[in-house]
Enzyme design. Structure first.
Site, short mmCIF file in Angstrom:
data_model
loop_
_atom_site.label_atom_id
_atom_site.label_comp_id
_atom_site.label_asym_id
_atom_site.label_seq_id
_atom_site.Cartn_x
_atom_site.Cartn_y
_atom_site.Cartn_z
N GLY A 11 62.79 30.12 21.28
CA GLY A 11 63.42 28.84 20.98
C GLY A 11 63.94 28.19 22.25
CD GLU A 51 78.24 36.43 32.20
OE1 GLU A 51 78.71 37.35 32.87
OE2 GLU A 51 78.96 35.65 31.54
CE LYS A 93 79.79 30.74 22.98
NZ LYS A 93 79.59 29.28 23.01
N1 LIG Z 1 71.21 27.21 23.05
C1 LIG Z 1 72.23 27.57 23.79
O1 LIG Z 1 72.80 26.75 24.52
C2 LIG Z 1 72.71 28.99 23.77
C3 LIG Z 1 73.66 29.37 24.73
C4 LIG Z 1 74.15 30.67 24.76
C5 LIG Z 1 73.68 31.58 23.83
N2 LIG Z 1 72.77 31.19 22.90
C6 LIG Z 1 72.31 32.20 21.96
O2 LIG Z 1 70.98 32.53 22.28
C7 LIG Z 1 70.27 32.85 21.09
C8 LIG Z 1 69.09 31.91 20.95
O3 LIG Z 1 69.57 30.58 20.91
P1 LIG Z 1 68.60 29.33 20.94
O4 LIG Z 1 69.45 28.16 21.20
O5 LIG Z 1 67.44 29.61 21.81
O6 LIG Z 1 68.17 29.30 19.40
P2 LIG Z 1 66.86 28.64 18.78
O7 LIG Z 1 67.15 28.48 17.32
O8 LIG Z 1 66.40 27.49 19.58
O9 LIG Z 1 65.80 29.81 19.00
C9 LIG Z 1 65.76 30.98 18.25
C10 LIG Z 1 64.28 31.28 18.01
O10 LIG Z 1 64.18 32.57 17.45
C11 LIG Z 1 63.23 32.48 16.40
N3 LIG Z 1 63.52 33.54 15.45
C12 LIG Z 1 64.51 33.60 14.54
N4 LIG Z 1 64.42 34.74 13.84
C13 LIG Z 1 63.35 35.40 14.33
C14 LIG Z 1 62.74 36.64 14.00
N5 LIG Z 1 63.21 37.40 13.02
N6 LIG Z 1 61.67 37.04 14.72
C15 LIG Z 1 61.18 36.25 15.71
N7 LIG Z 1 61.70 35.08 16.05
C16 LIG Z 1 62.78 34.65 15.36
C17 LIG Z 1 63.39 31.09 15.81
O11 LIG Z 1 62.23 30.71 15.11
C18 LIG Z 1 63.64 30.27 17.06
O12 LIG Z 1 62.44 29.82 17.62
C19 LIG Z 1 71.29 32.75 19.96
O13 LIG Z 1 71.85 34.01 19.74
C20 LIG Z 1 72.32 31.79 20.51
O14 LIG Z 1 73.59 32.00 19.94
C21 LIG Z 1 72.27 29.91 22.85
N1 LIG Z 2 76.21 26.66 20.51
C1 LIG Z 2 76.81 27.18 21.68
C2 LIG Z 2 75.76 27.59 22.67
C3 LIG Z 2 76.34 28.26 23.88
O1 LIG Z 2 76.88 29.50 23.57
C4 LIG Z 2 77.70 26.12 22.30
O2 LIG Z 2 77.58 24.95 21.93
O3 LIG Z 2 78.54 26.46 23.13
NA NA Z 3 78.21 33.42 30.61
#
Ligand SMILES: NC(=O)c1ccc[n+]([C@@H]2O[C@H](COP(=O)([O-])OP(=O)(O)OC[C@H]3O[C@@H](n4cnc5c(N)ncnc54)[C@H](O)[C@@H]3O)[C@@H](O)[C@H]2O)c1
Ligand SMILES: N[C@@H](CCO)C(=O)O
Ligand code: NA
Length: 432
Positions: free
Chosen positions: A14, A129, A205
């Site tokens: 994602g 992290e 967090k």
């Molecule tokens: N987007 C941010 O700014 C951000 C920042 C820090 C942490 N995170 C964390 O990172 C992780 C990913 O976030 P993201 O923003 O990339 O989310 P996202 O929803 O864009 O991506 C997640 C992806 O995982 C896929 N997915 C879900 N379940 C699955 C499964 N069972 N098998 C295979 N693929 C699967 C979804 O289809 C999607 O493409 C989350 O835990 C989120 O909390 C995100």
């Molecule tokens: N959804 C989270 C992503 C980063 O952890 C935020 O907006 O801070």
């Molecule tokens: Na960090």
């Protein structure tokens, strides 16, 4: 000399996963030099093989069979989010002694102790992290750099989505829903953005930060949490009129023999450093016995910034693995417990819609006095056309001196029961 390889399984492609796939593909040579071994992306587990992605890796890498992929890897990077199957897959990896990098704060804040135990029992490393404050290095400083100090308090803005929304509402007068849609389009929000809006992402967090800062085990259930769903454009405008901005603040602090962990919208004076944290940026202050005050600031969300934190963890644990060292487990020896809000004191701003007639202000002031809550300022900010109420009415804004959460709550309960008070429109903490 032939260099060894490190087989990497990526779970999720994602917002963040795509950027990690890109870096592992395009920066492979540079990463090899830093690690001392060649990182080989052996596969990317996805739900659908033909979904559109921000970065298209070699099509042969995508698979829906995450389990087989994990079994063939040395390092697993989990970026799918949610509880299951992420938990089971991470446990599967750790139980085979494979190192794991994750950005999954929801999972860590619910099942962190179980995952850490599995890592320690199997000599595997578990790093996350990216789970707190995106690109900002905050967990490693708490785990490593401050390991010899005594942290007393950590506070800051730990959610990019709500900061982006509150900033847009403050600087452009944007409406709540429009600001949320934009934050989603920019890749800041969680898959279910209610986690951001209701403060649960910041609470997860805060639990992770408190666990590391105070060498104890806390979960999201230990966090007193209030999100920004009730913050209206009127609240933001009223705060601006008084020289404040509203921020979603996370606080983890020593409280007697325990630790108080809370997340709530807070009015911050415009002169305060946290007031200048704009867009999806985050800022975290750490106060400790010897170091004094430290401030960490940077992009708190978004694909590439978060991928930076993921890759930092990956390089770090891969390098340690190449050198043959085991992981350094997190310590929870202190065993501190979470405390209630009863000792927490703060100033508050209270918004009321009241009947506009003789004696109403005195009656309201009296309720505050009866509960021992001292009023700092009180003013009638606006007269409004009657909408849903009979007769003239006024909007009153009161700022209190410092008071306990308990006294404030009982004051609000009694104000709500007065027939002259139509509603309590807002109750927001005031910092500084
Ligand atoms: N987007 C941010 O700014 C951000 C920042 C820090 C942490 N995170 C964390 O990172 C992780 C990913 O976030 P993201 O923003 O990339 O989310 P996202 O929803 O864009 O991506 C997640 C992806 O995982 C896929 N997915 C879900 N379940 C699955 C499964 N069972 N098998 C295979 N693929 C699967 C979804 O289809 C999607 O493409 C989350 O835990 C989120 O909390 C995100
Ligand atoms: N959804 C989270 C992503 C980063 O952890 C935020 O907006 O801070
Ligand atoms: Na960090």
């Amino acid at each position: 000399m032939t260099e060894s390889t490190i087989k990497v399984a990526l779970l999720g492609a994602g917002t963040v996963g795509s950027q990690v796939a890109k870096a592992l593909t395009e920066d492979s040579e540079e990463l090899s030099r830093r690690i001392g071994a060649v990182p080989e992306l052996i596969g990317i587990a996805v739900r659908s093989l033909d979904a559109e992605r921000d970065y298209q890796a070699d099509p042969g890498l995508y698979t829906t069979d995450a389990e087989t992929l994990i079994d063939g890897a040395d390092v697993v990077i989990e970026l799918t989010g949610g509880m299951e199957p992420a938990r089971t897959r991470i446990l599967r990896a750790l139980e085979q002694g494979k190192h794991v990098v994750s950005g999954n704060k929801a999972l860590l804040a619910a099942h962190g102790a179980e995952l850490h135990r599995a890592a320690a029992e199997n000599g595997a490393q578990l790093s996350y992290e990216a789970a707190v404050a995106g690109a900002i290095p905050i967990l490693r400083p708490l785990r490593d750099s401050l390991a010899g100090d005594r942290v007393t308090r950590v506070l800051g803005i730990m959610n990019g989505t709500t900061n982006f929304m509150l900033d847009a509402m403050d600087s452009t007068g944007a409406q709540f829903d429009d600001a949320l849609t934009e934050a989603q389009n920019l890749g800041y929000a969680e898959a279910d953005p209610t986690a951001d809006v209701d403060g649960l992402d910041a609470a997860a967090k805060a639990a992770i930060v408190a666990s590391l800062a105070f060498h104890s085990e806390f979960t999201i259930d230990d966090v007193h949490c209030q999100g920004i769903r009730d913050i209206t454009a009127d609240d933001v405008a009223a705060a601006a009129e008084d020289g404040y901005v509203i921020k979603l603040l996370s606080v983890c602090e020593l409280d007697g023999d325990g630790v108080n962990i809370r997340v709530n919208p807070t009015l911050i004076p415009r002169s305060h450093p946290l007031a200048s944290v704009r867009d999806a940026y985050n800022a975290v202050f750490v106060e400790s016995r010897d170091a004094g005050e430290l401030m960490f600031y940077g992009p708190g969300a978004g694909g590439a910034p978060t991928a930076s934190a993921v890759l930092g963890d990956f390089v770090s644990l891969a390098r340690r693995s190449v050198l043959g060292g085991p992981g350094v487990p997190d310590s929870s020896y202190a065993g501190l417990k979470a405390t209630s809000l009863s000792n927490v004191v703060s100033r508050y701003t209270v918004g009321l819609r009241v009947r506009d007639k003789l004696g109403v202000l005195a009656a309201i002031a009296n309720v505050f006095a009866e509960h021992g809550v001292s009023i700092q300022t009180m003013h009638q900010t606006k007269h409004r056309e009657k909408e849903d109420v009979e007769g003239d009415h006024a909007t009153i804004r009161i700022v209190t001196h410092k008071t306990s959460d308990e006294s404030l709550r009982s004051t609000i309960d009694e104000l709500s029961s007065l027939t002259t008070v139509y509603d309590v429109t807002s109750v927001i903490q005031v910092e500084g």
